[in-house]
Design a protein around this motif. Structure first.
Motif, PDB file in Angstrom:
ATOM      1  N   SER A  89       0.793  -1.227   0.000  1.00 11.34           N
ATOM      2  CA  SER A  89       0.000   0.000   0.000  1.00 11.34           C
ATOM      3  C   SER A  89       0.826   1.279   0.000  1.00 11.34           C
ATOM      4  O   SER A  89       0.289   2.362  -0.255  1.00 11.34           O
ATOM      5  N   ARG A  90       2.115   1.204   0.265  1.00  9.81           N
ATOM      6  CA  ARG A  90       2.935   2.403   0.404  1.00  9.81           C
ATOM      7  C   ARG A  90       4.279   2.244  -0.321  1.00  9.81           C
ATOM      8  O   ARG A  90       4.690   1.151  -0.673  1.00  9.81           O
ATOM      9  N   ASP A  91       4.942   3.392  -0.516  1.00  5.70           N
ATOM     10  CA  ASP A  91       6.322   3.428  -1.029  1.00  5.70           C
ATOM     11  C   ASP A  91       6.476   2.583  -2.289  1.00  5.70           C
ATOM     12  O   ASP A  91       7.283   1.643  -2.356  1.00  5.70           O
ATOM     13  N   ILE A  92       5.712   2.935  -3.317  1.00 13.27           N
ATOM     14  CA  ILE A  92       5.737   2.208  -4.587  1.00 13.27           C
ATOM     15  C   ILE A  92       6.955   2.681  -5.382  1.00 13.27           C
ATOM     16  O   ILE A  92       6.988   3.806  -5.869  1.00 13.27           O
ATOM     17  N   ALA A 110       7.194  -2.424  -3.017  1.00 12.19           N
ATOM     18  CA  ALA A 110       6.235  -1.718  -2.171  1.00 12.19           C
ATOM     19  C   ALA A 110       6.345  -2.241  -0.737  1.00 12.19           C
ATOM     20  O   ALA A 110       6.948  -3.294  -0.488  1.00 12.19           O
ATOM     21  N   ASP A 111       5.748  -1.509   0.195  1.00 14.44           N
ATOM     22  CA  ASP A 111       5.683  -1.952   1.583  1.00 14.44           C
ATOM     23  C   ASP A 111       4.388  -1.465   2.224  1.00 14.44           C
ATOM     24  O   ASP A 111       3.519  -0.902   1.540  1.00 14.44           O
ATOM     25  N   ASN A 112       4.266  -1.642   3.533  1.00 14.81           N
ATOM     26  CA  ASN A 112       3.073  -1.220   4.266  1.00 14.81           C
ATOM     27  C   ASN A 112       3.279   0.101   5.000  1.00 14.81           C
ATOM     28  O   ASN A 112       2.512   0.449   5.893  1.00 14.81           O
ATOM     29  N   GLY A 113       4.301   0.837   4.624  1.00 10.58           N
ATOM     30  CA  GLY A 113       4.666   2.053   5.321  1.00 10.58           C
ATOM     31  C   GLY A 113       5.913   1.890   6.161  1.00 10.58           C
ATOM     32  O   GLY A 113       6.502   2.866   6.624  1.00 10.58           O
ATOM     33  N   ASP A 114       6.339   0.653   6.337  1.00 12.24           N
ATOM     34  CA  ASP A 114       7.564   0.328   7.063  1.00 12.24           C
ATOM     35  C   ASP A 114       8.594  -0.174   6.050  1.00 12.24           C
ATOM     36  O   ASP A 114       8.420  -1.248   5.465  1.00 12.24           O
ATOM     37  N   ASN A 115       9.656   0.582   5.829  1.00 12.75           N
ATOM     38  CA  ASN A 115      10.659   0.231   4.830  1.00 12.75           C
ATOM     39  C   ASN A 115      11.215  -1.180   5.025  1.00 12.75           C
ATOM     40  O   ASN A 115      11.575  -1.854   4.052  1.00 12.75           O
ATOM     41  N   TYR A 116      11.265  -1.655   6.258  1.00  9.18           N
ATOM     42  CA  TYR A 116      11.794  -2.983   6.524  1.00  9.18           C
ATOM     43  C   TYR A 116      10.940  -4.085   5.884  1.00  9.18           C
ATOM     44  O   TYR A 116      11.383  -5.232   5.768  1.00  9.18           O
ATOM     45  N   GLN A 117       9.740  -3.738   5.455  1.00 10.46           N
ATOM     46  CA  GLN A 117       8.834  -4.723   4.858  1.00 10.46           C
ATOM     47  C   GLN A 117       8.810  -4.662   3.330  1.00 10.46           C
ATOM     48  O   GLN A 117       7.947  -5.275   2.704  1.00 10.46           O
ATOM     49  N   THR A 143      11.156 -13.738  -3.354  1.00 11.88           N
ATOM     50  CA  THR A 143      12.562 -14.028  -3.609  1.00 11.88           C
ATOM     51  C   THR A 143      13.037 -15.115  -2.650  1.00 11.88           C
ATOM     52  O   THR A 143      12.546 -15.208  -1.517  1.00 11.88           O
ATOM     53  N   PRO A 144      13.964 -15.953  -3.065  1.00 12.60           N
ATOM     54  CA  PRO A 144      14.473 -17.004  -2.176  1.00 12.60           C
ATOM     55  C   PRO A 144      14.989 -16.418  -0.864  1.00 12.60           C
ATOM     56  O   PRO A 144      15.764 -15.478  -0.855  1.00 12.60           O
ATOM     57  N   GLY A 145      14.516 -16.958   0.246  1.00  8.81           N
ATOM     58  CA  GLY A 145      14.913 -16.462   1.554  1.00  8.81           C
ATOM     59  C   GLY A 145      13.973 -15.408   2.109  1.00  8.81           C
ATOM     60  O   GLY A 145      14.008 -15.099   3.296  1.00  8.81           O
ATOM     61  N   ASP A 146      13.121 -14.825   1.256  1.00  8.80           N
ATOM     62  CA  ASP A 146      12.120 -13.841   1.666  1.00  8.80           C
ATOM     63  C   ASP A 146      12.720 -12.722   2.518  1.00  8.80           C
ATOM     64  O   ASP A 146      12.262 -12.431   3.617  1.00  8.80           O
ATOM     65  N   LYS A 147      13.748 -12.075   1.980  1.00  7.46           N
ATOM     66  CA  LYS A 147      14.361 -10.931   2.650  1.00  7.46           C
ATOM     67  C   LYS A 147      13.930  -9.629   1.971  1.00  7.46           C
ATOM     68  O   LYS A 147      13.311  -9.633   0.912  1.00  7.46           O
ATOM     69  N   TRP A 148      14.270  -8.509   2.598  1.00  5.57           N
ATOM     70  CA  TRP A 148      14.007  -7.178   2.047  1.00  5.57           C
ATOM     71  C   TRP A 148      14.477  -7.127   0.601  1.00  5.57           C
ATOM     72  O   TRP A 148      15.587  -7.568   0.281  1.00  5.57           O
ATOM     73  N   ALA A 149      13.632  -6.583  -0.285  1.00  5.38           N
ATOM     74  CA  ALA A 149      13.970  -6.583  -1.710  1.00  5.38           C
ATOM     75  C   ALA A 149      13.352  -5.378  -2.401  1.00  5.38           C
ATOM     76  O   ALA A 149      12.184  -5.040  -2.169  1.00  5.38           O
ATOM     77  N   ILE A 150      14.129  -4.722  -3.267  1.00 13.66           N
ATOM     78  CA  ILE A 150      13.652  -3.620  -4.100  1.00 13.66           C
ATOM     79  C   ILE A 150      14.300  -3.730  -5.482  1.00 13.66           C
ATOM     80  O   ILE A 150      15.178  -4.553  -5.707  1.00 13.66           O
ATOM     81  N   ASP A 151      13.848  -2.870  -6.408  1.00 17.68           N
ATOM     82  CA  ASP A 151      14.508  -2.700  -7.710  1.00 17.68           C
ATOM     83  C   ASP A 151      14.607  -4.001  -8.501  1.00 17.68           C
ATOM     84  O   ASP A 151      15.654  -4.333  -9.062  1.00 17.68           O
ATOM     85  N   GLY A 152      13.514  -4.716  -8.589  1.00 13.14           N
ATOM     86  CA  GLY A 152      13.522  -5.951  -9.355  1.00 13.14           C
ATOM     87  C   GLY A 152      13.517  -5.705 -10.859  1.00 13.14           C
ATOM     88  O   GLY A 152      12.824  -4.821 -11.358  1.00 13.14           O
ATOM     89  N   SER A 153      14.305  -6.489 -11.579  1.00 14.19           N
ATOM     90  CA  SER A 153      14.322  -6.439 -13.039  1.00 14.19           C
ATOM     91  C   SER A 153      14.469  -7.859 -13.567  1.00 14.19           C
ATOM     92  O   SER A 153      15.041  -8.723 -12.892  1.00 14.19           O
ATOM     93  N   GLU A 171      18.254  -9.445   8.091  1.00 13.02           N
ATOM     94  CA  GLU A 171      17.111  -8.613   8.453  1.00 13.02           C
ATOM     95  C   GLU A 171      17.500  -7.179   8.766  1.00 13.02           C
ATOM     96  O   GLU A 171      16.636  -6.362   9.066  1.00 13.02           O
ATOM     97  N   LYS A 172      18.786  -6.852   8.711  1.00  8.98           N
ATOM     98  CA  LYS A 172      19.244  -5.536   9.130  1.00  8.98           C
ATOM     99  C   LYS A 172      19.534  -4.626   7.945  1.00  8.98           C
ATOM    100  O   LYS A 172      19.996  -5.078   6.892  1.00  8.98           O
ATOM    101  N   ASN A 173      19.262  -3.334   8.143  1.00  4.62           N
ATOM    102  CA  ASN A 173      19.625  -2.322   7.156  1.00  4.62           C
ATOM    103  C   ASN A 173      21.108  -1.988   7.319  1.00  4.62           C
ATOM    104  O   ASN A 173      21.701  -2.259   8.360  1.00  4.62           O
ATOM    105  N   GLY A 174      21.694  -1.397   6.296  1.00  2.36           N
ATOM    106  CA  GLY A 174      23.102  -1.024   6.378  1.00  2.36           C
ATOM    107  C   GLY A 174      23.886  -1.427   5.146  1.00  2.36           C
ATOM    108  O   GLY A 174      24.836  -0.752   4.770  1.00  2.36           O
ATOM    109  N   GLU A 175      23.470  -2.531   4.499  1.00  2.00           N
ATOM    110  CA  GLU A 175      24.124  -2.949   3.264  1.00  2.00           C
ATOM    111  C   GLU A 175      23.104  -3.530   2.299  1.00  2.00           C
ATOM    112  O   GLU A 175      22.283  -4.365   2.678  1.00  2.00           O
ATOM    113  N   GLN A 176      23.154  -3.051   1.068  1.00  2.00           N
ATOM    114  CA  GLN A 176      22.333  -3.592  -0.013  1.00  2.00           C
ATOM    115  C   GLN A 176      23.247  -4.244  -1.037  1.00  2.00           C
ATOM    116  O   GLN A 176      24.234  -3.638  -1.473  1.00  2.00           O
TER     117      GLN A 176
END
Length: 354
Positions: A89-92, A110-117, A143-153, A171-176
């Motif tokens: 619903s958020r951050d498309i 996308a997420d629910n308003g929480d970037n971690y999701q 995605t395999p492992g169901d971790k945070w994911a963006i910018d799919g191509s 599960e932690k932010n800091g490195e993509q």
């Protein structure tokens, strides 16, 4: 009676270029930026038409045009509006349209308003014209492992579909990092994910965030896009935090037909392949895609950038296009970002109604 001099004519010409778009039209060219705002620009050329998307943040809008440099005049429509609540619903972010196996697909994060999701999602349309017909939500592209994911191509090589994206190892932010997985169809991955690139050079480690009173240094690889040329594949990605003026493009190279799930098949460039230009006042160059001129003879890079330093990672980012060439070693030569307002020739073969 006023005397008309060469200086007068020159001044009038300059004024027309700035205040009369028709004067630019008569020049049969275009200027960057293509729109006043448009982060994460993406385009696809099919059957004489360009299909273009960028991040709006709140919905998915699709443009359709014969002239990719005339986006401000192109037909467009919102093809999907998110639900009021829920996981998408958020951050498309970073939508891309692809034509695969006879149907249209749009990939976005996308997420629910929480970037971690943040996760990836897929829409499908069976209509011949993606501005018509019905867009059906296929759901989360897990995605395999169901971790945070963006910018799919998505891309295809030797009959195999692959998904590339930017994600977290845990599960932690800091490195993509940049990951790849095989796909069994345009909305389903299969097997394991493999990390192809992690930030290792200083130019990939610019940026920080503050969360819960703590400062975290960000190491970022994101926005992976696939460029094909002959028997070579180039994975071009964005490096460092997007709000830094030093946001730039890095690159991996592999051979078509090699085992693309093996990191050793990819060779990483030690230096950025495209970055800010202080001379031309173009900053935070990143998140690109690629297209050919309508006659198939010229290569172009489409990217976003800021026109002033310190403008960050918001709506100031605007889409820009410029032609690039190829080096003798087979690598692309993207050159230097071209300054705003420079008249450039239209991509060869462009049918323009300007």
């Amino acid at each position: 009676m006023k005397v008309i001099t060469a200086r007068n004519i020159c001044w009038v010409s300059i004024m027309l270029l700035f205040f009369c778009p028709a004067a630019v039209s008569a020049q049969k060219g275009f200027m960057n930026p293509l729109l006043t705002s448009g982060p994460d620009p993406w385009c696809l050329y099919k059957d004489g038409m360009y299909y273009y998307m960028h991040t709006t943040g709140h919905d998915l809008r699709l443009w359709k045009t014969k002239d990719i440099t005339a986006l401000s005049r192109a037909a467009s429509a919102v093809i999907w509006t998110p639900p009021a609540t829920g996981p998408m619903s958020r951050d498309i972010w970073a939508p891309e349209i692809h034509f695969l196996q006879g149907k249209w697909y749009v990939y976005f994060a996308a997420d629910n308003g929480d970037n971690y999701q943040h996760r990836l999602y897929v829409l499908e349309n069976a209509s011949a014209d993606p501005l018509q017909g019905q867009w059906i939500m296929k759901g989360e592209l897990k995605t395999p492992g169901d971790k945070w994911a963006i910018d799919g191509s998505v891309f295809e090589d030797h009959g195999q579909l692959y998904l590339i994206w930017s994600g977290w190892q845990g599960e932690k932010n800091g490195e993509q990092d940049i990951f790849i997985s095989r796909m069994k169809n345009p909305w389903t991955t299969e097997g394991e994910r493999v990390m192809l690139s992690a930030p290792e050079y200083d130019w990939e480690k610019n940026g920080e965030i503050k969360e819960q009173g703590k400062t975290t240094h960000l190491y970022v690889n994101e926005g992976p896009e696939l460029l094909k040329h002959g028997k070579d594949l180039f994975l071009v990605y964005s490096a460092s935090a997007c709000w830094m003026d030093t946001y730039s493009l890095g690159m991996l190279r592999a051979k078509s037909g090699s085992d693309l799930m093996q990191p050793s098949s990819w060779k990483k460039s030690a230096q950025p392949v495209f970055q800010q230009s202080l001379k031309n006042q173009v900053y935070a160059t990143g998140h690109c895609s690629f297209f050919m001129s309508p006659n198939g003879k010229e290569n172009y890079i489409l990217y976003h950038a800021n026109s002033k330093p310190g403008e960050g990672c918001g709506k100031s980012r605007s889409p820009r296009a410029q032609r690039f060439s190829w080096k003798r070693d087979g690598n692309p030569s993207f050159g230097e970002p071209i300054a705003d307002g420079v008249l450039l020739p239209l991509p060869s073969g462009t049918v323009s109604d300007r």
